[in-house]
Every structure is written in C-alpha cells, then in structure tokens.
Design a protein around this motif. Structure first.
Motif, PDB file in Angstrom:
ATOM      1  N   THR A 271       0.844  -1.184   0.000  1.00 34.23           N
ATOM      2  CA  THR A 271       0.000   0.000   0.000  1.00 34.23           C
ATOM      3  C   THR A 271       0.882   1.237   0.000  1.00 34.23           C
ATOM      4  OG1 THR A 271      -0.106   0.018   2.421  1.00 34.23           O
ATOM      5  CG2 THR A 271      -1.851  -1.154   1.262  1.00 34.23           C
ATOM      6  N   ASP A 272       0.289   2.334  -0.378  1.00 35.07           N
ATOM      7  CA  ASP A 272       1.008   3.605  -0.378  1.00 35.07           C
ATOM      8  C   ASP A 272       1.305   3.995   1.067  1.00 35.07           C
ATOM      9  OD1 ASP A 272       1.947   6.172  -0.623  1.00 35.07           O
ATOM     10  OD2 ASP A 272       0.507   6.738  -2.174  1.00 35.07           O
ATOM     11  N   ALA A 273       2.584   4.147   1.388  1.00 33.37           N
ATOM     12  CA  ALA A 273       2.976   4.469   2.766  1.00 33.37           C
ATOM     13  C   ALA A 273       2.379   5.790   3.240  1.00 33.37           C
ATOM     14  CB  ALA A 273       4.505   4.506   2.876  1.00 33.37           C
ATOM     15  N   ARG A 274       2.047   6.682   2.308  1.00 30.79           N
ATOM     16  CA  ARG A 274       1.486   7.988   2.684  1.00 30.79           C
ATOM     17  C   ARG A 274       0.099   7.871   3.289  1.00 30.79           C
ATOM     18  NH1 ARG A 274       2.536  10.870  -2.992  1.00 30.79           N
ATOM     19  NH2 ARG A 274       1.739   8.808  -3.588  1.00 30.79           N
ATOM     20  N   ARG A 275      -0.519   6.694   3.153  1.00 30.74           N
ATOM     21  CA  ARG A 275      -1.846   6.495   3.739  1.00 30.74           C
ATOM     22  C   ARG A 275      -1.765   6.287   5.249  1.00 30.74           C
ATOM     23  NH1 ARG A 275      -5.931   5.368   0.102  1.00 30.74           N
ATOM     24  NH2 ARG A 275      -5.276   5.080  -2.066  1.00 30.74           N
ATOM     25  N   HIS A 276      -0.560   5.982   5.738  1.00 35.95           N
ATOM     26  CA  HIS A 276      -0.384   5.762   7.169  1.00 35.95           C
ATOM     27  C   HIS A 276      -0.098   7.082   7.883  1.00 35.95           C
ATOM     28  CE1 HIS A 276      -0.309   1.432   6.591  1.00 35.95           C
ATOM     29  NE2 HIS A 276       0.631   1.566   5.672  1.00 35.95           N
ATOM     30  N   ASN A 277      -0.549   7.159   9.137  1.00 35.53           N
ATOM     31  CA  ASN A 277      -0.220   8.356   9.914  1.00 35.53           C
ATOM     32  C   ASN A 277       1.215   8.253  10.418  1.00 35.53           C
ATOM     33  OD1 ASN A 277      -0.109   6.949  12.473  1.00 35.53           O
ATOM     34  ND2 ASN A 277      -2.348   6.958  12.511  1.00 35.53           N
ATOM     35  N   PRO A 278       1.791   9.331  10.939  1.00 33.96           N
ATOM     36  CA  PRO A 278       3.197   9.323  11.366  1.00 33.96           C
ATOM     37  C   PRO A 278       3.545   8.236  12.375  1.00 33.96           C
ATOM     38  CG  PRO A 278       2.406  11.572  11.197  1.00 33.96           C
ATOM     39  CD  PRO A 278       1.216  10.687  10.992  1.00 33.96           C
ATOM     40  N   ASP A 279       2.655   7.974  13.329  1.00 36.08           N
ATOM     41  CA  ASP A 279       2.937   6.945  14.332  1.00 36.08           C
ATOM     42  C   ASP A 279       2.997   5.555  13.701  1.00 36.08           C
ATOM     43  OD1 ASP A 279       3.091   8.789  16.367  1.00 36.08           O
ATOM     44  OD2 ASP A 279       0.969   8.617  16.893  1.00 36.08           O
TER      45      ASP A 279
ATOM     46  N   LEU B   7       6.338   2.944  13.395  1.00 38.23           N
ATOM     47  CA  LEU B   7       6.322   1.539  13.795  1.00 38.23           C
ATOM     48  C   LEU B   7       6.762   0.622  12.650  1.00 38.23           C
ATOM     49  CD1 LEU B   7       5.646  -0.538  15.960  1.00 38.23           C
ATOM     50  CD2 LEU B   7       3.263  -0.525  15.159  1.00 38.23           C
ATOM     51  N   LEU B   8       6.318   0.943  11.421  1.00 35.80           N
ATOM     52  CA  LEU B   8       6.725   0.136  10.261  1.00 35.80           C
ATOM     53  C   LEU B   8       8.226   0.237  10.022  1.00 35.80           C
ATOM     54  CD1 LEU B   8       3.830   0.896   7.719  1.00 35.80           C
ATOM     55  CD2 LEU B   8       4.281  -1.268   8.885  1.00 35.80           C
ATOM     56  N   ARG B   9       8.772   1.436  10.175  1.00 30.89           N
ATOM     57  CA  ARG B   9      10.212   1.605   9.977  1.00 30.89           C
ATOM     58  C   ARG B   9      11.000   0.810  11.029  1.00 30.89           C
ATOM     59  NH1 ARG B   9       8.849   7.298   9.984  1.00 30.89           N
ATOM     60  NH2 ARG B   9       8.304   7.978   7.879  1.00 30.89           N
ATOM     61  N   GLU B  10      10.543   0.859  12.278  1.00 35.25           N
ATOM     62  CA  GLU B  10      11.222   0.112  13.340  1.00 35.25           C
ATOM     63  C   GLU B  10      11.247  -1.379  13.011  1.00 35.25           C
ATOM     64  OE1 GLU B  10       9.017   1.169  16.799  1.00 35.25           O
ATOM     65  OE2 GLU B  10      10.233   2.937  17.251  1.00 35.25           O
ATOM     66  N   ARG B  11      10.116  -1.898  12.552  1.00 41.88           N
ATOM     67  CA  ARG B  11      10.047  -3.323  12.202  1.00 41.88           C
ATOM     68  C   ARG B  11      10.935  -3.632  10.994  1.00 41.88           C
ATOM     69  NH1 ARG B  11       3.467  -4.243  12.653  1.00 41.88           N
ATOM     70  NH2 ARG B  11       3.338  -4.174  14.947  1.00 41.88           N
ATOM     71  N   GLY B  12      10.953  -2.704  10.028  1.00 42.73           N
ATOM     72  CA  GLY B  12      11.774  -2.910   8.840  1.00 42.73           C
ATOM     73  C   GLY B  12      13.252  -3.013   9.168  1.00 42.73           C
ATOM     74  N   PHE B  13      13.726  -2.087  10.019  1.00 45.17           N
ATOM     75  CA  PHE B  13      15.142  -2.119  10.395  1.00 45.17           C
ATOM     76  C   PHE B  13      15.456  -3.340  11.258  1.00 45.17           C
ATOM     77  CE2 PHE B  13      15.045   2.396   9.191  1.00 45.17           C
ATOM     78  CZ  PHE B  13      16.225   2.481   8.476  1.00 45.17           C
ATOM     79  N   ALA B  14      14.498  -3.747  12.102  1.00 48.07           N
ATOM     80  CA  ALA B  14      14.714  -4.948  12.925  1.00 48.07           C
ATOM     81  C   ALA B  14      14.835  -6.188  12.043  1.00 48.07           C
ATOM     82  CB  ALA B  14      13.565  -5.103  13.919  1.00 48.07           C
ATOM     83  N   MET B  15      13.957  -6.276  11.020  1.00 47.21           N
ATOM     84  CA  MET B  15      14.024  -7.424  10.110  1.00 47.21           C
ATOM     85  C   MET B  15      15.333  -7.418   9.308  1.00 47.21           C
ATOM     86  SD  MET B  15      10.096  -7.634   8.707  1.00 47.21           S
ATOM     87  CE  MET B  15      10.394  -9.121   7.736  1.00 47.21           C
TER      88      MET B  15
ATOM     89  N   GLU C   4      18.323   5.989  13.698  1.00 41.86           N
ATOM     90  CA  GLU C   4      17.347   6.639  14.577  1.00 41.86           C
ATOM     91  C   GLU C   4      16.584   7.739  13.832  1.00 41.86           C
ATOM     92  OE1 GLU C   4      20.454   6.088  15.290  1.00 41.86           O
ATOM     93  OE2 GLU C   4      20.300   4.562  16.879  1.00 41.86           O
ATOM     94  N   GLU C   5      17.313   8.558  13.072  1.00 41.09           N
ATOM     95  CA  GLU C   5      16.665   9.638  12.332  1.00 41.09           C
ATOM     96  C   GLU C   5      15.800   9.084  11.214  1.00 41.09           C
ATOM     97  OE1 GLU C   5      19.175  12.837  11.070  1.00 41.09           O
ATOM     98  OE2 GLU C   5      20.416  12.728  12.877  1.00 41.09           O
ATOM     99  N   ALA C   6      16.252   8.006  10.586  1.00 42.26           N
ATOM    100  CA  ALA C   6      15.463   7.404   9.512  1.00 42.26           C
ATOM    101  C   ALA C   6      14.153   6.841  10.050  1.00 42.26           C
ATOM    102  CB  ALA C   6      16.267   6.304   8.825  1.00 42.26           C
ATOM    103  N   ILE C   7      14.201   6.281  11.271  1.00 44.59           N
ATOM    104  CA  ILE C   7      12.978   5.740  11.883  1.00 44.59           C
ATOM    105  C   ILE C   7      12.004   6.859  12.227  1.00 44.59           C
ATOM    106  CG2 ILE C   7      12.074   4.622  13.966  1.00 44.59           C
ATOM    107  CD1 ILE C   7      14.561   2.816  13.919  1.00 44.59           C
ATOM    108  N   LEU C   8      12.528   7.957  12.736  1.00 45.94           N
ATOM    109  CA  LEU C   8      11.651   9.090  13.077  1.00 45.94           C
ATOM    110  C   LEU C   8      11.021   9.695  11.834  1.00 45.94           C
ATOM    111  CD1 LEU C   8      13.792  10.899  15.800  1.00 45.94           C
ATOM    112  CD2 LEU C   8      11.678   9.599  16.145  1.00 45.94           C
TER     113      LEU C   8
END
Length: 350
Positions: free
Chosen positions: A4-12, A16-24, A58-62
């Motif tokens: 899906t288009d990531a822009r459809r998600h709100n900032p929070d 969370l998606l970025r945190e999971r992406g970097f963890a994976m 950290e900045e990329a996740i924010l």
C-alpha cells in the motif's frame, strides 16, 4: 500482504513500520521479504535504508516532515509575505487607494498584484491569509464621526477620574441608555429556496411606539422603565427620579449625547438634585463604550428570535426579559468583560 502507499499511514504507524523494517534487516531478511511482511513498496523500504546511510538509523525511523518543504513553490517571498501582512494590520484599503471597505480576499489579491505583479487565485490568497493568522469576521460598526483621541482621553483620563470620585464620595456609577421596542425584520434571517425570498408577516406598528430606558451598575444592578412614547426630557426626568428613589447612595450616571440628556429641563433638574445625582457624558458617536448598550442588544436579540407580536405583547416580553436579567447579577457583571467596556471594570477599584 499487498503493498500500500505508505502515505496512507499516519506518522505513528509509519514510525512503527520503519522500526520493524530495520529490525528485520538486522535479522538478515532481504528487502523483498520486508516489503511483503510490512505491506509497503520496495521503493519505500529502500528509501528508509538510504536515509539511514545519509544520517542515522534513529533519524530514519523518526522520518522527516511530510509534504513539500515550507516555502518551496511559494509565489511570494517571505519578505513579501511579511510586507503584505503588515499592510493589512496597519492600513485600511482606502488608506492605500483601494476601493474596498475591508480587507477581503479580493482586496488582498489586488494589493499583491499591484505591489508585486503576482497574480494569485482567490483560493491561494485565502491560504496565505490563514497562514498569517487571519480569519473572516463580521466587522464591528463604528461611526466615521467618532474622534479616536476623545475616546482615548475618556478611557485613560475622564472615566478613571469619575471612578476615583465615586470611591471617595461613596457614590455608585450607573450607565444608562434607551432603545425602541419593536420587531425589526431587517435583522431576521431564515432559510428558503434559492430565488424565493421568505415573507415574515408583521403587525404594522408605524403609528404605535414604545421605548425602554435602562441603567446598569458595575456591581450588577439593573433598573429599567418601559413607556408608550419616545423619550423626551419629561420622561427622562421621571426615570431619573425613580432611579434616585431606589438607590440610597449618590448616583454618577453616565449617558450618551442624546439631545434629551443635555436638554435645559434635564440640566436644571440635575442641578436641583446635585446632592443625589450627577450626569456625565460619553464621547460623541461611541455607543460601544456604554455597557448598557449590550443589555439593549440582548433585548433586541430576544425580540427578533421570537414570532412577531403587537406592541402590547412586545412590551410584556421585554418587561419579562428585563426582570429575569435584573436577577442575574453575574450576567450583568460579565458585560464588563467585553473588550470595549473592560476599561470600566478595571477602573471601578479606584
């Protein structure tokens, strides 16, 4: 999972998606697997990792601020925006040779076109105005004949002196005003089909009149009188007589410059009762300085919000309304919170 288009998600959610992406990624997952698990496009995930390389994880996740950077694509420079905003704050359209009564979007559009040669759309002008902290508001009426210096002198010098005298002499300050009792159809609005003006059936009151005179004090007291004819010197004196009879302390009565208030008979009567009452006069053409004016507005609003009636019924309505208001001391005191008459509340402690 479908991307899906990531822009459809709100900032929070994006964080969370970025945190999971970097963890994976740390766990050894490949980009296609991360995209499939999170439901985002490959380009989005690659952008996260690229941002981390250029800054930090950290900045990329924010993430950064979404949308176009401020100022990019703007047709006015910051300096021009500040200049236009200052013109609107400091000047009326006529002062800088525009044939507009107030600053509307059309007026601001014309100003920008004349001064900077930039032709903006009406909607864009609206966006600028909102960003500058402006909103569309119904204007307050003010007489052209009003003297601003006289108003300033009244607020800063004359009224404070009256308040100090009242405190010294243990007098009470009242503010008086008159208003006609009638159902004014020009102030009433109602919905109707486009092109079909609604009709309001009213009684013809051209040959019958009624007037109310009232007075309020800073302490929340209210006195009023209804009569079947316009105010004249004799009826005003009757009201003054009732006022001093009801009030044990000396009265400092503040009124406007109606000819009746300055009439010879009223002046002579006031001299004869100088130990009980004194009259003081507001600057000409300055009704907004009189707190009692706001009582009259409340009366008229009550009349207009109800069905038209004959003059006798209107008088009963007004009398009932005023009797209720007279018992609401705090309601009357709150009138003095209005910015235009706050000076009276601030000076009452002298």
């Amino acid at each position: 999972m479908k991307a899906t288009d990531a822009r459809r998600h709100n900032p929070d959610q994006l964080k969370l998606l970025r945190e999971r992406g970097f963890a994976m990624r740390r766990d050894g997952f490949r980009v296609p697997d991360i995209c499939k698990a999170l439901g985002v496009a490959r380009a989005t995930v690659y952008k996260w990792f690229k941002n981390a390389e250029q800054a930090s994880e950290e900045e990329a996740i924010l993430g950064g601020k979404r949308g176009r950077p401020q100022g990019i694509g703007s047709k006015l420079t910051k300096q021009q925006e500040m200049q236009v905003r200052q013109w609107i704050l400091d000047k009326q359209p006529k002062q800088i040779k525009f044939d507009f009564a107030l600053w509307t979007r059309r007026a601001v559009k014309a100003l920008i076109k004349r001064e900077f040669g930039v032709d903006l759309s009406i909607s864009t002008v609206g966006v600028y105005l909102r960003s500058w902290g402006f909103s569309s508001q119904r204007p307050m009426r003010r007489a052209i004949e009003q003297n601003p210096e006289a108003v300033k002198h009244w607020k800063e010098t004359q009224y404070p002196a009256i308040a100090r005298r009242a405190k010294t002499e243990n007098a009470v300050i009242y503010w008086a005003d008159e208003t006609a009792v009638k159902h004014d159809t020009n102030w009433v609005t109602g919905y109707a089909p486009v092109g079909e003006t609604p009709v309001l059936s009213c009684y013809d009151g051209r040959w019958k009149t009624a007037t109310m005179v009232s007075a309020i004090s800073n302490q929340g007291l209210l006195r009023f009188k209804l009569q079947d004819k316009p105010m004249n010197q004799d009826t005003f004196i009757e009201f003054l007589s009732d006022l001093i009879e009801d009030e044990p302390r000396k009265i400092f009565l503040i009124v406007d410059n109606l000819r009746v208030h300055r009439g010879k008979a009223v002046t002579e009567w006031a001299k004869q009762h100088a130990d009980r009452i004194e009259l003081f006069f507001l600057p000409p053409y300055s009704p907004e300085l009189n707190p009692d004016e706001y009582v009259n507005r409340a009366v008229k609003t009550d009349i207009r919000s109800r069905a038209p009636a004959r003059i006798d019924s209107l008088k009963k309505r007004v009398s009932s309304f005023m009797e209720k208001v007279s018992k609401k001391v705090r309601w009357i005191q709150k009138i003095f919170d209005n910015p235009h008459v706050r000076y009276a509340a601030e000076s009452v402690d002298y």
